[in-house]
Write an enzyme that holds these catalytic residues in place. Sequence first.
Site, PDB file in Angstrom:
ATOM      1  N   ARG A  58      15.551  15.209   0.128  1.00  0.00           N
ATOM      2  CA  ARG A  58      14.488  16.002  -0.475  1.00  0.00           C
ATOM      3  C   ARG A  58      14.733  16.191  -1.964  1.00  0.00           C
ATOM      4  O   ARG A  58      15.783  16.671  -2.372  1.00  0.00           O
ATOM      5  CB  ARG A  58      14.401  17.375   0.211  1.00  0.00           C
ATOM      6  CG  ARG A  58      13.260  18.240  -0.301  1.00  0.00           C
ATOM      7  CD  ARG A  58      13.079  19.486   0.539  1.00  0.00           C
ATOM      8  NE  ARG A  58      14.214  20.392   0.448  1.00  0.00           N
ATOM      9  CZ  ARG A  58      14.231  21.607   0.984  1.00  0.00           C
ATOM     10  NH1 ARG A  58      13.180  22.035   1.670  1.00  0.00           N
ATOM     11  NH2 ARG A  58      15.279  22.388   0.872  1.00  0.00           N
ATOM     12  N   THR A  78      10.497  18.611  -6.570  1.00  0.00           N
ATOM     13  CA  THR A  78       9.147  18.472  -5.982  1.00  0.00           C
ATOM     14  C   THR A  78       9.110  18.845  -4.503  1.00  0.00           C
ATOM     15  O   THR A  78       8.032  19.044  -3.946  1.00  0.00           O
ATOM     16  CB  THR A  78       8.669  17.015  -6.103  1.00  0.00           C
ATOM     17  OG1 THR A  78       9.506  16.169  -5.299  1.00  0.00           O
ATOM     18  CG2 THR A  78       8.727  16.546  -7.547  1.00  0.00           C
ATOM     19  N   ASP A  97      21.830  25.468   4.712  1.00  0.00           N
ATOM     20  CA  ASP A  97      21.656  24.013   4.746  1.00  0.00           C
ATOM     21  C   ASP A  97      22.469  23.455   5.917  1.00  0.00           C
ATOM     22  O   ASP A  97      23.697  23.527   5.920  1.00  0.00           O
ATOM     23  CB  ASP A  97      22.117  23.395   3.426  1.00  0.00           C
ATOM     24  CG  ASP A  97      21.830  21.902   3.355  1.00  0.00           C
ATOM     25  OD1 ASP A  97      22.498  21.141   4.104  1.00  0.00           O
ATOM     26  OD2 ASP A  97      20.964  21.499   2.576  1.00  0.00           O
ATOM     27  N   ASP A 116      25.146  20.796   4.956  1.00  0.00           N
ATOM     28  CA  ASP A 116      26.310  21.365   4.280  1.00  0.00           C
ATOM     29  C   ASP A 116      27.207  22.109   5.254  1.00  0.00           C
ATOM     30  O   ASP A 116      28.435  22.008   5.195  1.00  0.00           O
ATOM     31  CB  ASP A 116      25.864  22.320   3.168  1.00  0.00           C
ATOM     32  CG  ASP A 116      25.359  21.588   1.935  1.00  0.00           C
ATOM     33  OD1 ASP A 116      25.656  20.379   1.802  1.00  0.00           O
ATOM     34  OD2 ASP A 116      24.664  22.211   1.120  1.00  0.00           O
TER      35      ASP A 116
END
Length: 213
Positions: A108, A112, A204, A207
Amino acid sequence: MTDTPAHLTIVDHPLVQHKLTIMRDKGTSTAVFRQLLREISQLLAYEVTRNLPMTTTRIETPMQEMDAPTLDGKKLALISILRAGNGLLDGVLELIPSARVGFVGLYRDEETLQPVQYYFKVPEAMEDRLVIAVDPMLATGNSSVAAVDLLKKSGATNIIFLCLLASPEGVATMKAAHPDVPIVTAALDESLNEKGYIIPGLGDAGDRMFGTK
């Protein structure tokens, strides 16, 4: 198992919810997070494969011959949306070791929030398989839509999206783009924050799974 709405299935099994709570806790270690993700993926896979087509085969037990139930059709395809999808993939593969495996590499763009493709490799005869796409987080839905776009271009027509957490925004985005793709998840969270992360979420997933920042 709760349906809210028709295209979304929330697996509310007590073991799923208990394990998810531990995964959400920021104090949970990488090793424990990874193990819980493998365990919860098997529980989710149990639900997502509930309606697999069946046939019978003639076998001989120690007592007598019988027509015994067995899976019908081509081996299903498990598609990991990299990199975090591998955490779900590992657990589902333990449950269905004969499944074919593919990978969709998307990341990602943090500016944006749009997906950028960097890898795509899937099994042959996708049109003849049940395809289960796995990614722990259905956040904005942009990467999930892009992944399903690619799977459909490869011939897949029977696709289920399996995730650990979903946001209302992500569910709506997927429904608008792919109303024929049911979503199975452990929880529908409240919303997204300004950075496109699920709230309350668990951070995340990649992560936390791999110990990176």
